[in-house]
Every structure is written in C-alpha cells, then in structure tokens.
Design an enzyme around this catalytic site. Structure first.
Site, short mmCIF file in Angstrom:
data_model
loop_
_atom_site.label_atom_id
_atom_site.label_comp_id
_atom_site.label_asym_id
_atom_site.label_seq_id
_atom_site.Cartn_x
_atom_site.Cartn_y
_atom_site.Cartn_z
N ARG A 255 0.85 -1.20 0.00
CA ARG A 255 0.00 0.00 0.00
C ARG A 255 0.88 1.24 0.00
NH1 ARG A 255 1.56 2.08 3.98
NH2 ARG A 255 0.36 3.96 3.56
N ALA B 152 0.78 5.06 -2.29
CA ALA B 152 0.68 5.28 -3.74
C ALA B 152 1.95 4.89 -4.52
CB ALA B 152 0.29 6.73 -3.99
N ARG C 265 -7.47 -0.82 -7.23
CA ARG C 265 -7.73 0.36 -6.39
C ARG C 265 -7.80 1.59 -7.29
NH1 ARG C 265 -4.39 1.22 -0.99
NH2 ARG C 265 -6.34 2.20 -0.35
N GLN D 64 -3.03 2.82 9.68
CA GLN D 64 -1.70 2.90 9.07
C GLN D 64 -0.76 3.75 9.92
OE1 GLN D 64 -4.58 3.32 7.42
NE2 GLN D 64 -4.45 2.64 5.30
N ASP E 21 -2.10 10.88 -2.77
CA ASP E 21 -2.39 9.84 -3.77
C ASP E 21 -2.67 10.40 -5.16
OD1 ASP E 21 -3.04 8.57 -1.05
OD2 ASP E 21 -2.93 6.89 -2.46
N LYS F 260 -5.22 9.96 2.35
CA LYS F 260 -5.96 9.10 3.27
C LYS F 260 -7.09 9.85 3.98
CE LYS F 260 -5.77 5.67 3.77
NZ LYS F 260 -6.76 4.78 3.09
O1 MRU Z 1 -4.90 3.25 1.73
P1 MRU Z 1 -3.42 3.48 1.77
O2 MRU Z 1 -2.78 3.00 3.02
O3 MRU Z 1 -2.73 2.96 0.52
O4 MRU Z 1 -3.30 5.07 1.73
C1 MRU Z 1 -2.03 5.63 1.68
C2 MRU Z 1 -2.00 7.09 1.79
O5 MRU Z 1 -3.02 7.75 1.84
C3 MRU Z 1 -0.66 7.73 1.72
O6 MRU Z 1 -0.62 8.90 2.47
C4 MRU Z 1 -0.35 8.05 0.25
O7 MRU Z 1 -0.51 6.92 -0.54
C5 MRU Z 1 1.01 8.58 0.07
S1 MRU Z 1 2.22 7.33 0.36
C6 MRU Z 1 3.73 8.01 0.09
#
Ligand code: MRU
Length: 353
Positions: A58, A60, A101, A206, A247, A258
C-alpha cells in the site's frame, strides 16, 4: 539496459522488490506489521491483485512500483506461444491489476508505462527483458524522487519542531525515505531533534501500525495519538507543521490523501499551522482539473465495524460509510513538495511552470 537494484540502493527491508531470479515480486505484508514481519513472494495475478486490494502492499508510490514488477513477473511466466498471444495476455493482466484500487494515480500510471514499453516490442524474449528493466527504472526513479522531496522538506523544518503526520507516507509506502515522512526521517538523520505526532488513522490504522513503527525504529521521538486528538495537540502548541503524503493531485492543487487528511488541514488552518503535502510530481494528474474529478475508493464497512476488534463493536446490520480517501482543497495546503521543488499557490501556475 537497466540493471537490478543493488542491496545498497534498496536499503534494509524494502517494502517491494523483485526476487533474485526475477520469478516473483517480494513484499512485506503491511497488514501484519508491526506484530509479524511476513515477506511473501508473489507469482500469480490473483495474489498480486489481492495484495493491492487488501493493502498488503500500500501507499501510492509502492503500489506503482509493485504493479510494474508484477507485469515483469507475469511476462516472465507467460506460456504464450506467439507474440500476439503474449501481448494480449499481458494487456488483460494490466487491466485487471488497474481495477484493484482507484484513487492513487501511481497504479494506473506505471501500468500504462509498462504497457507502452510492451507495445514497442516485437518478440517475447526481448519484451521480458525490457519490461524487467523498465520496472527497475521505475523503482530507481522513485528512490531519487523521495530523496529529493525529503531534501526540500528538510528546509521547512527547524530544530525542536513538533510535526504531525497522518496515515503512512514513509519507506513502506514508497521505495526509500518516503514522501510525507521523508523530511522527518532525513532531518533526524542529520541530527535535528523533532517530536513526531502520529495520527492513528482510522479505520485501518496505518499511522499506529506503520508510521509509529517506522519513526520509532528510526529513533525519532514519536507520540501516537487518536485522530480526534489532533486538535488538542495543536491547541497546546505542540505542532509546528504537518507533513502528509498524497495519492493524486488535481491541476488546481486539490490533493487526495488518506481519509482524515482534509480534517487535519482544516485544523491546521484554524491554528495557523502550515500543512505540507509531499509527493512525486507524477502524482499531479493532468486529467483532473479539480478534486471533484478524483475517484474516491469506497471500502467494506466491516473495516469500521469489526476489523482490529477482538469482537465486532457495531450492531450487525448497521450501515457503514467507509471512504478510504478525502480531498483537501488547495486553499488549505501551504505548499506541495515534489522532487522538483516547493510549489505554492496559485498551484495551477506553479504546476504548469
Ligand atoms: O490506503 P493506503 O494506506 O494505501 O493510503 C495511503 C495514503 O493515503 C498515503 O498517504 C499516500 O498513498 C502517500 S504514500 C507516500
């Protein structure tokens, strides 16, 4: 041709890498951290789809790198007898993975990049080699981008600062360093004293599971808070800046991250605290004029109602609404930090310059 990444390029415990024989994508299963460190080697398209969908891999940038390696591995395993069947098979795999996703730009972007490379080939052997090289290039580029983002981010921090972060935008979510966590980790490496406040990040935690783990293990002074405690921590004057990942960024600077990030942004505005959104410039999506064009992933309500609880807490049958991301309006973002520099309002001009 690009060569595989060396151990020193990869660093300790990369979240995603290609196995030495090129036959599988090796990940750290992020759903089990920090309780258990399981490192599965994935070979089948079903395992790969599942790994993204279930958030085993997980963040991005990490999803984008993973998807590129998946295409390389699937190419290596193809039993197609001719090149047309080979490309048809890979294109179907690419479409399938792309559906896992919706919100992070990196997944689709890296899959399309691999598809373009595939389209430029004319035989299976060369295609397998070239796809692998391209995946290595994607991985290398992410390492360089995260390093550059971190360098720019460090310039916005001062010794003794309190820094709040939401979700996980550290090495696990990227290649190395991270985006939102990169400046904090780099500043710490350089001897600065920072106090990190980590939102637990409901519903999938997370922050509590991954960010607290990464910062604490790196030796950063780390305090975990529930999401609804950010306001009091800010009111008490403990937070000088908030750093988050991202993302997808629309052309006007609206940024999806997130779920809960927009709430952090509103609090930052209220308390006069700068909010920095950190991401590679490739996260800016020319197909999204504003945040309204960003598709928000909707996930299963059980993630709210029962996951992480010994027993289900919510009444069986109650409706749950579980958007996985939200959009922070550009007016609440102090700066967007990419590998190219620190962008400020008006973002449409900064992005296009
Ligand atoms: O659902 P996730 O855990 O994949 O969400 C991740 C996030 O929102 C991160 O902040 C984003 O992907 C940036 S990661 C460098």
């Amino acid at each position: 041709m690009n060569q595989k990444l060396t151990p020193s390029e990869l660093g300790a415990n990369p979240s995603v890498r290609l196995s030495d024989d090129g036959a599988s994508v090796v990940i750290i299963d992020q759903t089990l951290l920090p309780r258990e460190t399981k490192i599965p080697a994935l070979q089948s398209i079903e395992e790969m789809y599942d790994a993204i969908f279930k958030l085993r891999v997980r963040g991005a940038p990490a999803i984008g790198i993973f998807a590129a390696y998946c295409v390389a591995v699937l190419a290596a395993h193809s039993a197609a007898r001719d090149f047309t069947a080979f490309t048809d098979e890979l294109r179907a795999h690419i479409r399938y993975l792309d559906a896992s996703r919706p919100t992070a730009v990196n997944l689709g972007k890296q899959l399309r990049r691999m598809e373009r490379v595939l389209g430029a080939q004319s035989d299976i052997t060369t295609a397998v080699e070239t796809l692998q090289s391209e995946a290595f290039a994607i991985h290398r580029e992410d390492i360089a981008m995260c390093r550059a983002i971190s360098e720019f981010g460090v310039t916005l921090l001062r010794d003794g600062d309190g820094v709040l972060t939401h979700c996980n935008a550290g090495p696990l979510a990227t290649s190395r360093y991270g985006t939102g966590l990169g400046p904090i980790l780099m500043a710490h490496e350089r001897g600065m004293t920072l106090h990190a406040y980590v939102d637990e990040t409901r519903p999938l935690l997370q922050g509590a599971r991954l960010t607290a783990y990464e910062l604490y293990n790196a030796g950063v002074d780390t305090t975990l808070i529930c999401d609804n405690m950010a306001s009091i921590v800010m009111r008490e004057g403990r937070v000088n800046a908030a750093f988050v990942g991202c993302d997808r960024v629309a052309m006007n600077g609206d940024a999806a991250n997130k779920i809960g990030t927009s709430g952090v942004a509103i609090l930052c505005k209220h308390y006069g605290i700068p909010l920095y959104v950190c991401c590679p410039s490739s996260t800016i999506d020319p197909n999204c004029a504003t945040g309204d064009d960003i598709v928000i992933e909707q996930r299963d309500g059980d993630e709210i109602a029962e996951m992480f609880y010994a027993n289900r807490v919510a009444p069986v049958g109650v409706k749950c609404y579980n958007p996985a991301f939200d959009v922070t309006p550009h007016g609440l973002i102090t700066a967007i930090i990419t590998e190219k520099g620190i962008l400020r309002e008006p973002y449409d001009l900064a992005i296009n310059s």
